[in-house]
Design a protein around this motif. Structure first.
Motif, PDB file in Angstrom:
ATOM      1  N   TYR A  61      54.488  49.257  37.155  1.00 47.64           N
ATOM      2  CA  TYR A  61      53.365  48.545  37.767  1.00 47.64           C
ATOM      3  C   TYR A  61      52.209  49.491  38.123  1.00 47.64           C
ATOM      4  N   LEU A  62      52.537  50.708  38.504  1.00 46.00           N
ATOM      5  CA  LEU A  62      51.493  51.698  38.756  1.00 46.00           C
ATOM      6  C   LEU A  62      50.732  51.999  37.456  1.00 46.00           C
ATOM      7  N   SER A  63      51.451  52.157  36.369  1.00 47.24           N
ATOM      8  CA  SER A  63      50.810  52.403  35.065  1.00 47.24           C
ATOM      9  C   SER A  63      49.965  51.217  34.636  1.00 47.24           C
ATOM     10  N   LEU A  64      50.501  50.014  34.829  1.00 49.93           N
ATOM     11  CA  LEU A  64      49.756  48.814  34.475  1.00 49.93           C
ATOM     12  C   LEU A  64      48.470  48.707  35.292  1.00 49.93           C
ATOM     13  N   GLY A  65      48.553  49.026  36.572  1.00 48.36           N
ATOM     14  CA  GLY A  65      47.358  49.021  37.417  1.00 48.36           C
ATOM     15  C   GLY A  65      46.342  50.057  36.980  1.00 48.36           C
ATOM     16  N   ALA A  66      46.813  51.255  36.605  1.00 48.42           N
ATOM     17  CA  ALA A  66      45.908  52.317  36.156  1.00 48.42           C
ATOM     18  C   ALA A  66      45.214  51.939  34.849  1.00 48.42           C
ATOM     19  N   VAL A  67      45.960  51.373  33.922  1.00 44.32           N
ATOM     20  CA  VAL A  67      45.366  50.946  32.653  1.00 44.32           C
ATOM     21  C   VAL A  67      44.349  49.836  32.899  1.00 44.32           C
ATOM     22  N   SER A  68      44.685  48.882  33.760  1.00 44.36           N
ATOM     23  CA  SER A  68      43.758  47.789  34.081  1.00 44.36           C
ATOM     24  C   SER A  68      42.476  48.324  34.705  1.00 44.36           C
ATOM     25  N   LEU A  69      42.613  49.267  35.622  1.00 46.17           N
ATOM     26  CA  LEU A  69      41.443  49.875  36.262  1.00 46.17           C
ATOM     27  C   LEU A  69      40.592  50.631  35.243  1.00 46.17           C
ATOM     28  N   ALA A  70      41.247  51.319  34.319  1.00 46.02           N
ATOM     29  CA  ALA A  70      40.511  52.045  33.277  1.00 46.02           C
ATOM     30  C   ALA A  70      39.731  51.078  32.381  1.00 46.02           C
ATOM     31  N   VAL A  71      40.351  49.955  32.009  1.00 49.93           N
ATOM     32  CA  VAL A  71      39.673  48.956  31.178  1.00 49.93           C
ATOM     33  C   VAL A  71      38.466  48.392  31.917  1.00 49.93           C
ATOM     34  N   VAL A  72      38.632  48.067  33.194  1.00 56.30           N
ATOM     35  CA  VAL A  72      37.518  47.529  33.988  1.00 56.30           C
ATOM     36  C   VAL A  72      36.392  48.552  34.079  1.00 56.30           C
ATOM     37  N   SER A 104      51.653  38.896  34.785  1.00 57.69           N
ATOM     38  CA  SER A 104      52.512  37.740  35.078  1.00 57.69           C
ATOM     39  C   SER A 104      53.810  37.783  34.271  1.00 57.69           C
ATOM     40  N   VAL A 105      53.721  38.099  32.995  1.00 54.45           N
ATOM     41  CA  VAL A 105      54.917  38.192  32.163  1.00 54.45           C
ATOM     42  C   VAL A 105      55.819  39.327  32.657  1.00 54.45           C
ATOM     43  N   SER A 106      55.228  40.455  33.017  1.00 55.20           N
ATOM     44  CA  SER A 106      56.003  41.588  33.525  1.00 55.20           C
ATOM     45  C   SER A 106      56.721  41.224  34.816  1.00 55.20           C
ATOM     46  N   ALA A 107      55.990  40.619  35.734  1.00 53.60           N
ATOM     47  CA  ALA A 107      56.597  40.224  37.017  1.00 53.60           C
ATOM     48  C   ALA A 107      57.676  39.170  36.809  1.00 53.60           C
ATOM     49  N   GLY A 108      57.434  38.235  35.882  1.00 54.80           N
ATOM     50  CA  GLY A 108      58.446  37.222  35.583  1.00 54.80           C
ATOM     51  C   GLY A 108      59.713  37.837  35.018  1.00 54.80           C
ATOM     52  N   ALA A 151      45.902  39.587  33.287  1.00 51.20           N
ATOM     53  CA  ALA A 151      46.654  38.633  34.116  1.00 51.20           C
ATOM     54  C   ALA A 151      47.935  38.184  33.415  1.00 51.20           C
ATOM     55  N   VAL A 152      47.871  37.950  32.119  1.00 51.11           N
ATOM     56  CA  VAL A 152      49.052  37.530  31.364  1.00 51.11           C
ATOM     57  C   VAL A 152      50.097  38.635  31.335  1.00 51.11           C
ATOM     58  N   VAL A 153      49.667  39.863  31.053  1.00 51.24           N
ATOM     59  CA  VAL A 153      50.614  40.989  31.015  1.00 51.24           C
ATOM     60  C   VAL A 153      51.277  41.178  32.384  1.00 51.24           C
TER      61      VAL A 153
END
Length: 192
Positions: free
Chosen positions: A127-138, A165-169, A161-163
């Motif tokens: 989740y930390l990596s996903l947050g970092a990638v999302s922040l980089a894209v933004v 949500s699917v990850s958390a699910g 959001a899909v990535v």
């Protein structure tokens, strides 16, 4: 005011310290006790608990636990572990009737029983990596770097959001029952 009432009031009014939590969880029989209480709704009998804990320790079904194994576990639970857990308010142990019940603190501690198998990727890092990638894209979209700007920002937001949500699910589904007891059983099956 009796000791039982006094202990119950202080246990419900105060949070457990980290020291108390780790003191309880450092012992395998106490962890098995919490796991057993988690799996059963009402008060449980000491004899049933002792059979379950012995079965876990000796890696056999409850029906194959010998009376000596059960007695050994029963005695230490009765004389040491359950009174200690009752004293801190983690469980409610009625030594006269031989029953053990959950308290508010019981559910709090079962969170610590969830484990991550050695072969599994640590979710916090994912989740930390996903947050970092999302922040980089933004950031890249905000600066206006091509080819990222070729895709509309709403599509990027939807993708993120899909990535997430699917990850958390998946994380919720895969980890819903992965606790100490299930992990020990899973490891025993994989060893055979």
């Amino acid at each position: 005011m009796s000791k039982q009432v006094e202990r119950s009031e202080s246990a419900t009014d105060n949070d457990l310290s980290k020291g108390e939590i780790f003191d309880v969880l450092q012992n395998e029989r106490r962890r098995y006790t919490l796991q057993y209480l988690r799996e059963h709704d009402g008060p449980v009998q000491l004899g049933d608990l002792a059979s379950h804990v012995a079965a876990q320790e000796y890696d056999c079904p409850n029906t194959e636990v010998t009376s000596a194994q059960r007695k050994r576990v029963y005695t230490t639970l009765q004389q040491s572990h359950l009174p200690r857990m009752d004293e801190t308010g983690i469980i409610d142990y009625d030594d006269e009737n031989g029953t053990i019940s959950k308290t508010a603190h019981t559910e709090e501690l079962t969170v610590y029983l969830e484990i991550v198998p050695g072969s599994e990727f640590p979710w916090r890092e994912y989740y930390l990596s996903l947050g970092a990638v999302s922040l980089a894209v933004v950031t890249i979209l905000w600066v206006g770097v091509y080819p990222f700007t070729a895709i509309p920002p709403l599509v990027w937001a939807t993708l993120i959001a899909v990535v997430l949500s699917v990850s958390a699910g998946y994380h919720t589904y895969a980890g819903r029952e992965m606790t100490l007891t299930e992990y020990v059983a899973q490891e025993a099956e994989s060893d055979n």
